[in-house]
Design a protein around this motif. Structure first.
Motif, PDB file in Angstrom:
ATOM      1  N   ILE B 129       0.833  -1.200   0.000  1.00  0.00           N
ATOM      2  CA  ILE B 129       0.000   0.000   0.000  1.00  0.00           C
ATOM      3  C   ILE B 129       0.868   1.250   0.000  1.00  0.00           C
ATOM      4  O   ILE B 129       0.581   2.226  -0.680  1.00  0.00           O
ATOM      5  CB  ILE B 129      -0.928   0.005   1.240  1.00  0.00           C
ATOM      6  N   ARG B 130       1.940   1.185   0.768  1.00  0.00           N
ATOM      7  CA  ARG B 130       2.774   2.370   0.944  1.00  0.00           C
ATOM      8  C   ARG B 130       4.148   1.925   1.429  1.00  0.00           C
ATOM      9  O   ARG B 130       4.269   0.881   2.091  1.00  0.00           O
ATOM     10  CB  ARG B 130       2.110   3.244   2.019  1.00  0.00           C
ATOM     11  N   VAL B 131       5.185   2.684   1.088  1.00  0.00           N
ATOM     12  CA  VAL B 131       6.522   2.404   1.608  1.00  0.00           C
ATOM     13  C   VAL B 131       7.067   3.688   2.217  1.00  0.00           C
ATOM     14  O   VAL B 131       7.193   4.699   1.531  1.00  0.00           O
ATOM     15  CB  VAL B 131       7.473   1.892   0.497  1.00  0.00           C
ATOM     16  N   GLN B 132       7.347   3.650   3.513  1.00  0.00           N
ATOM     17  CA  GLN B 132       7.933   4.813   4.203  1.00  0.00           C
ATOM     18  C   GLN B 132       9.436   4.599   4.295  1.00  0.00           C
ATOM     19  O   GLN B 132       9.884   3.552   4.781  1.00  0.00           O
ATOM     20  CB  GLN B 132       7.382   4.925   5.625  1.00  0.00           C
ATOM     21  N   ASN B 133      10.192   5.590   3.872  1.00  0.00           N
ATOM     22  CA  ASN B 133      11.649   5.439   3.935  1.00  0.00           C
ATOM     23  C   ASN B 133      12.329   6.800   4.123  1.00  0.00           C
ATOM     24  O   ASN B 133      13.248   7.150   3.394  1.00  0.00           O
ATOM     25  CB  ASN B 133      12.147   4.762   2.644  1.00  0.00           C
ATOM     26  N   PRO B 134      11.876   7.586   5.106  1.00  0.00           N
ATOM     27  CA  PRO B 134      12.482   8.907   5.296  1.00  0.00           C
ATOM     28  C   PRO B 134      13.884   8.797   5.908  1.00  0.00           C
ATOM     29  O   PRO B 134      14.203   7.766   6.510  1.00  0.00           O
ATOM     30  CB  PRO B 134      11.525   9.583   6.276  1.00  0.00           C
ATOM     31  N   PRO B 135      14.729   9.828   5.758  1.00  0.00           N
ATOM     32  CA  PRO B 135      16.090   9.770   6.301  1.00  0.00           C
ATOM     33  C   PRO B 135      16.131   9.450   7.802  1.00  0.00           C
ATOM     34  O   PRO B 135      17.049   8.773   8.264  1.00  0.00           O
ATOM     35  CB  PRO B 135      16.637  11.172   6.050  1.00  0.00           C
ATOM     36  N   THR B 136      15.115   9.889   8.550  1.00  0.00           N
ATOM     37  CA  THR B 136      15.120   9.655  10.000  1.00  0.00           C
ATOM     38  C   THR B 136      15.013   8.169  10.353  1.00  0.00           C
ATOM     39  O   THR B 136      15.343   7.768  11.461  1.00  0.00           O
ATOM     40  CB  THR B 136      13.958  10.393  10.690  1.00  0.00           C
ATOM     41  N   PHE B 137      14.538   7.363   9.418  1.00  0.00           N
ATOM     42  CA  PHE B 137      14.455   5.916   9.690  1.00  0.00           C
ATOM     43  C   PHE B 137      15.804   5.235   9.468  1.00  0.00           C
ATOM     44  O   PHE B 137      15.942   4.038   9.692  1.00  0.00           O
ATOM     45  CB  PHE B 137      13.401   5.245   8.791  1.00  0.00           C
ATOM     46  N   GLU B 138      16.780   6.005   9.012  1.00  0.00           N
ATOM     47  CA  GLU B 138      18.138   5.473   8.782  1.00  0.00           C
ATOM     48  C   GLU B 138      18.115   4.163   7.997  1.00  0.00           C
ATOM     49  O   GLU B 138      18.747   3.173   8.356  1.00  0.00           O
ATOM     50  CB  GLU B 138      18.901   5.311  10.107  1.00  0.00           C
ATOM     51  N   ARG B 139      17.389   4.177   6.910  1.00  0.00           N
ATOM     52  CA  ARG B 139      17.374   3.071   5.941  1.00  0.00           C
ATOM     53  C   ARG B 139      16.712   1.784   6.431  1.00  0.00           C
ATOM     54  O   ARG B 139      16.982   0.712   5.908  1.00  0.00           O
ATOM     55  CB  ARG B 139      18.781   2.799   5.395  1.00  0.00           C
ATOM     56  N   THR B 140      15.883   1.890   7.454  1.00  0.00           N
ATOM     57  CA  THR B 140      14.963   0.791   7.726  1.00  0.00           C
ATOM     58  C   THR B 140      13.624   1.253   7.179  1.00  0.00           C
ATOM     59  O   THR B 140      12.968   2.121   7.770  1.00  0.00           O
ATOM     60  CB  THR B 140      14.833   0.503   9.229  1.00  0.00           C
ATOM     61  N   ALA B 141      13.248   0.731   6.022  1.00  0.00           N
ATOM     62  CA  ALA B 141      11.977   1.144   5.424  1.00  0.00           C
ATOM     63  C   ALA B 141      10.829   0.440   6.144  1.00  0.00           C
ATOM     64  O   ALA B 141      11.018  -0.613   6.759  1.00  0.00           O
ATOM     65  CB  ALA B 141      11.963   0.800   3.946  1.00  0.00           C
ATOM     66  N   ILE B 142       9.646   1.058   6.101  1.00  0.00           N
ATOM     67  CA  ILE B 142       8.458   0.386   6.619  1.00  0.00           C
ATOM     68  C   ILE B 142       7.509   0.155   5.450  1.00  0.00           C
ATOM     69  O   ILE B 142       7.121   1.094   4.752  1.00  0.00           O
ATOM     70  CB  ILE B 142       7.788   1.206   7.728  1.00  0.00           C
ATOM     71  N   VAL B 143       7.197  -1.121   5.234  1.00  0.00           N
ATOM     72  CA  VAL B 143       6.305  -1.504   4.147  1.00  0.00           C
ATOM     73  C   VAL B 143       4.911  -1.726   4.723  1.00  0.00           C
ATOM     74  O   VAL B 143       4.738  -2.518   5.651  1.00  0.00           O
ATOM     75  CB  VAL B 143       6.814  -2.789   3.453  1.00  0.00           C
ATOM     76  N   HIS B 144       3.942  -0.973   4.175  1.00  0.00           N
ATOM     77  CA  HIS B 144       2.552  -1.169   4.570  1.00  0.00           C
ATOM     78  C   HIS B 144       1.969  -2.211   3.624  1.00  0.00           C
ATOM     79  O   HIS B 144       1.942  -1.997   2.412  1.00  0.00           O
ATOM     80  CB  HIS B 144       1.766   0.137   4.446  1.00  0.00           C
ATOM     81  N   LEU B 145       1.544  -3.314   4.198  1.00  0.00           N
ATOM     82  CA  LEU B 145       1.147  -4.463   3.389  1.00  0.00           C
ATOM     83  C   LEU B 145      -0.267  -4.896   3.754  1.00  0.00           C
ATOM     84  O   LEU B 145      -0.545  -5.180   4.917  1.00  0.00           O
ATOM     85  CB  LEU B 145       2.128  -5.620   3.654  1.00  0.00           C
ATOM     86  N   ALA B 146      -1.140  -4.966   2.745  1.00  0.00           N
ATOM     87  CA  ALA B 146      -2.492  -5.476   2.984  1.00  0.00           C
ATOM     88  C   ALA B 146      -2.481  -6.982   2.752  1.00  0.00           C
ATOM     89  O   ALA B 146      -2.015  -7.459   1.711  1.00  0.00           O
ATOM     90  CB  ALA B 146      -3.487  -4.803   2.039  1.00  0.00           C
ATOM     91  N   VAL B 147      -2.941  -7.729   3.765  1.00  0.00           N
ATOM     92  CA  VAL B 147      -2.988  -9.194   3.662  1.00  0.00           C
ATOM     93  C   VAL B 147      -4.371  -9.672   4.089  1.00  0.00           C
ATOM     94  O   VAL B 147      -5.082  -8.960   4.815  1.00  0.00           O
ATOM     95  CB  VAL B 147      -1.920  -9.875   4.558  1.00  0.00           C
ATOM     96  N   PRO B 148      -4.777 -10.865   3.641  1.00  0.00           N
ATOM     97  CA  PRO B 148      -6.047 -11.408   4.141  1.00  0.00           C
ATOM     98  C   PRO B 148      -6.048 -11.416   5.676  1.00  0.00           C
ATOM     99  O   PRO B 148      -5.019 -11.731   6.291  1.00  0.00           O
ATOM    100  CB  PRO B 148      -6.073 -12.830   3.571  1.00  0.00           C
TER     101      PRO B 148
END
Lengths: 364, 168
Positions: B129-148
């Motif tokens: 759904i969305r991928v958050q990867n701002p510099p403040t996360f220091e390259r740990t991205a957060i993947v928003h995933l829709a699942v059953p």
């Protein structure tokens, strides 16, 4: 002859912190490092660090290396000598170093030895085939030089290094066939284990490598199970087609300089090998020589940084530098170290330290 | 057993999963940290005072699920990548997961990826759904995933096509 108040040997997390802590109390410091970069092993550590904010928890090792280096370079009273390998420490406080093909002499009132540790090897048939690497070499290839060590790896050792390097291999696009661990349980942090497990890497505890296969280079490896007495069980062999066998079977303190300097030494398995006996301020049996970091006992980088700070403060205080504030910083560093070691994962370290902090002349 | 396999058991998870009642209220962090280790960035990162300050740095994180709003700051700050946000209110058929992710290439919004469980086994598909990867996360991205919905407590990782860069 270079004269300095404090010589720090080793520019890793412990040495850099030691240099800065001593310099902040006004000491003239000379930092010697054998390599062409500062930060020691931190420059290979692409994962985020544990610990607390005081030890930069949540930052990646590579970023911590830059911060520590910047802090050291911003101190005018720290002189830095890179590509300088210290060869010996002598009775009169003179140390000899090889620097770009020449031998130089340094006279220091205090010496902080923060030279780190080296990787252990494992004996098994064909362990001399190209493709058998130490985990540190794999990290250097991938994370410093951007070179993949191979296509498919068998990792030996499920301590933190084995687990972390497995993860870094996956990040570099290298497949990890399995992790084998001789102990019945995973030695590293379970969050690291869970991370590689959910990426599909199986972990075989109570297993070890039986042999490597290959003519010119590694083409495969056979592992087998160990029983409760750590004896291999015939018939449990499994074969993996791999071109890399990565050994992450522990580190040993690089104690050579301390031996040579005549410090009282002790073999303490809990600390990874032979270490210098010292007091709670990291002063060895030679009142001029201090230790910090992995050479004092193999531990996490967070502890190495705090030990560095402690040794730097202690050495400077022993020269009459620093005042009440320095004593408070010293107490704070000791409290941080105790806190980091207070939990179950610090149990081994606490047991080991009980052996070496008993008093520096007890059984000399 | 977690200590020999790296996979948390049902009993381990029972200690850290919020109640059905809380899950029905909206996004919430699930902290799959089962071992006392010296580490506290989750507590220092939390701006909701939901993850309580540690008395001892070796404490396991304690979360007040009523204070937690599922913002996922802790997900990006956990060095162990052990925190996940689950939102059971996302839709009638799907749950939304916020997963820490540190491999390249990062998935793109709209991409369908293979959903993996805690053993790394494929258990279905998820939609990014969305991928958050701002510099403040220091390259740990957060993947928003829709699942059953039924996979909300199973899926903890994804496999993105092309991530192995042709080496397999």
């Amino acid at each position: 002859m270079i004269n300095t108040q404090i010589a720090v040997i080793g520019g890793g997390p412990a040495g850099l912190r030691a240099a800065v802590a001593a310099a902040q109390l006004g000491a003239q410091v000379l930092l010697l490092d054998e390599s062409d970069h500062l930060g020691g092993q931190l420059i290979k550590q692409t994962h985020k660090f544990f610990g607390s904010q005081q030890q930069f928890a949540g930052s990646r090792g590579i970023a911590i290396a830059k911060k520590l280096e910047a802090a050291a370079r911003s101190q005018e009273n720290i002189a830095i000598l890179q590509e300088a390998t210290v060869l010996g420490i002598y009775e009169d406080g003179v140390l000899l170093a090889e620097h770009k093909g020449r031998v130089i002499k340094v006279r220091a009132q205090r010496i902080i030895v923060a030279v780190g540790a080296c990787e252990r090897m494992l004996a098994f048939p064909n362990n001399d085939l190209p493709g058998v690497y130490g985990a540190g070499a794999v990290q250097t290839l991938m994370n410093v030089h951007g070179v993949r060590p191979g296509r498919r790896v068998l990792m030996v050792g499920a301590g933190n290094i084995g687990l972390i390097v497995t993860y870094q291999l996956l990040q570099a696009g290298v497949e990890v066939a399995a992790i084998v661990e001789a102990a019945p349980t995973i030695g590293g942090y379970l969050v690291h284990a869970a991370k590689v497990r959910r990426a599909g890497v199986p972990i075989y505890t109570s297993h070890t490598i039986k042999e490597a296969h290959g003519e010119e280079a590694v083409e495969g490896a056979t592992i087998w199970q160990l029983d409760a007495n750590r004896q291999p069980v015939a018939g449990t062999e499994r074969h993996f087609a791999v071109d890399v066998i990565c050994l992450a079977v522990g580190l040993s303190p690089l104690s050579d300089l301390l031996w040579q300097a005549g410090c009282q030494m002790k073999y303490v398995p809990e600390l990874g090998g032979t270490v210098a006996v010292r007091d709670a301020h990291l002063c060895t049996s030679n009142p001029r020589i201090y230790v910090a970091g992995d050479v004092a006992g193999v531990e996490e980088a967070s502890s190495a940084m705090v030990e560095g700070q402690l040794a730097g403060l202690s050495a400077a205080l022993s020269l009459g530098l620093g005042g009440k504030e320095a004593q408070e910083q010293l107490a704070e560093a000791k409290a941080q170290l105790s806190a980091l070691r207070a939990g179950p994962v610090g149990e081994k370290i606490r047991a080991g330290l009980a052996w070496v902090e008993k008093g520096v002349t007890a059984d000399a | 057993m977690l200590k020999s396999t790296g996979i948390p058991t049902v009993a381990d998870l029972a200690e850290v999963l919020p109640t059905e009642e809380r899950l029905a209220k909206g996004p919430v962090a699930i902290i799959e940290c089962f071992q006392r280790i010296p580490c506290n960035p989750c507590a220092t990162a939390c701006r909701q005072d939901a993850i309580r300050p540690f008395a001892d740095i070796n404490d396991r994180p304690q979360i007040d699920w009523d204070q937690c709003n599922g913002c996922a700051l802790c997900v990006a700050n956990c060095p162990g990548l052990a925190i996940f946000v689950v939102d059971m209110t996302y839709s009638e058929t799907e749950a939304l997961l916020k997963l820490p992710y540190e491999l390249l290439p990062l998935p793109q919004p709209g991409e369908v990826v293979t959903a993996l469980n805690r053993a790394g086994e494929p258990v279905g598909k998820g939609r990014v759904i969305r991928v958050q990867n701002p510099p403040t996360f220091e390259r740990t991205a957060i993947v928003h995933l829709a699942v059953p919905r039924e996979l909300a407590q199973e899926v903890r990782n994804i496999m993105v096509e092309g991530e192995t860069d042709g080496t397999r």
